[in-house]
Design a protein around this motif. Structure first.
Motif, short mmCIF file in Angstrom:
data_model
loop_
_atom_site.label_atom_id
_atom_site.label_comp_id
_atom_site.label_asym_id
_atom_site.label_seq_id
_atom_site.Cartn_x
_atom_site.Cartn_y
_atom_site.Cartn_z
N VAL A 13 0.85 -1.20 0.00
CA VAL A 13 0.00 0.00 0.00
C VAL A 13 0.88 1.24 0.00
N ASP A 14 1.88 1.24 0.86
CA ASP A 14 2.79 2.37 0.93
C ASP A 14 3.50 2.56 -0.41
N GLU A 15 3.90 1.42 -1.03
CA GLU A 15 4.59 1.48 -2.32
C GLU A 15 3.66 2.05 -3.39
N ARG A 16 2.38 1.60 -3.38
CA ARG A 16 1.42 2.16 -4.35
C ARG A 16 1.21 3.65 -4.12
N GLU A 17 1.11 4.03 -2.87
CA GLU A 17 0.93 5.45 -2.55
C GLU A 17 2.16 6.25 -2.98
N ILE A 18 3.33 5.66 -2.79
CA ILE A 18 4.57 6.34 -3.20
C ILE A 18 4.59 6.49 -4.72
N LEU A 19 4.21 5.40 -5.43
CA LEU A 19 4.18 5.47 -6.90
C LEU A 19 3.15 6.50 -7.37
N GLN A 20 1.99 6.51 -6.71
CA GLN A 20 0.96 7.49 -7.08
C GLN A 20 1.46 8.92 -6.80
N ALA A 21 2.12 9.07 -5.66
CA ALA A 21 2.66 10.38 -5.30
C ALA A 21 3.72 10.81 -6.30
N ARG A 22 4.58 9.84 -6.69
CA ARG A 22 5.61 10.17 -7.68
C ARG A 22 4.98 10.54 -9.02
N ALA A 23 3.89 9.84 -9.37
CA ALA A 23 3.19 10.16 -10.63
C ALA A 23 2.59 11.56 -10.55
N ARG A 24 2.01 11.90 -9.38
CA ARG A 24 1.44 13.25 -9.21
C ARG A 24 2.54 14.31 -9.25
N VAL A 25 3.70 14.00 -8.65
CA VAL A 25 4.83 14.94 -8.68
C VAL A 25 5.31 15.13 -10.11
N ALA A 26 5.41 14.02 -10.86
CA ALA A 26 5.86 14.11 -12.26
C ALA A 26 4.85 14.92 -13.08
#
Length: 130
Positions: A13-26
């Motif tokens: 879950v944390d990894e998905r949230e991190i990936l989603q956050a990275r996608a939002r940052v990108a």
């Protein structure tokens, strides 16, 4: 094992949230780049518009100076024409006065010739009678 499974799921879950956050940052970084490009384009257009305004003001100033010079030339030419016109009017007045004097002189001569012709006619008549 259950705790390990919970921990793995939590990490996923944390990894998905991190990936989603990275996608939002990108995505935000892409929007930022696009905004910077739009700002640069707007700034270039602003500079071009300011340049056109300065050029327009310079041309307007140049045209104002040309108009002022043309008006000055016009008024000088008008004054010269008026002076020449007054000279012509004065000359015409003198010519007209001399013409009237000459006309009066010619009328006087004509009247004298008519009187002379009348006397000659009387002489001719008297000579013919004798």
């Amino acid at each position: 094992a259950e705790e390990y499974q919970t921990r793995l799921e939590s990490e996923k879950v944390d990894e998905r949230e991190i990936l989603q956050a990275r996608a939002r940052v990108a995505e935000a970084e892409q929007e930022l780049v696009a905004m910077k490009g739009a700002i640069m384009l707007a700034d270039m257009r602003k500079q071009e518009a300011e340049h056109r305004v300065r050029e327009g003001a310079r041309r307007a100033h140049d045209l104002t100076e040309q108009i002022a010079k043309a008006e000055t030339s016009y008024f000088k030419a008008e004054a010269r024409i008026e002076r020449k016109l007054r000279g012509v009017e004065t000359a015409l007045s003198g010519v007209s006065s001399r013409a009237l004097d000459h006309s009066a002189d010619l009328q006087a001569r004509c009247h004298a010739l008519q009187e002379h012709n009348a006397i000659l006619e009387q002489l001719v008549a008297a000579l013919q009678a004798d």
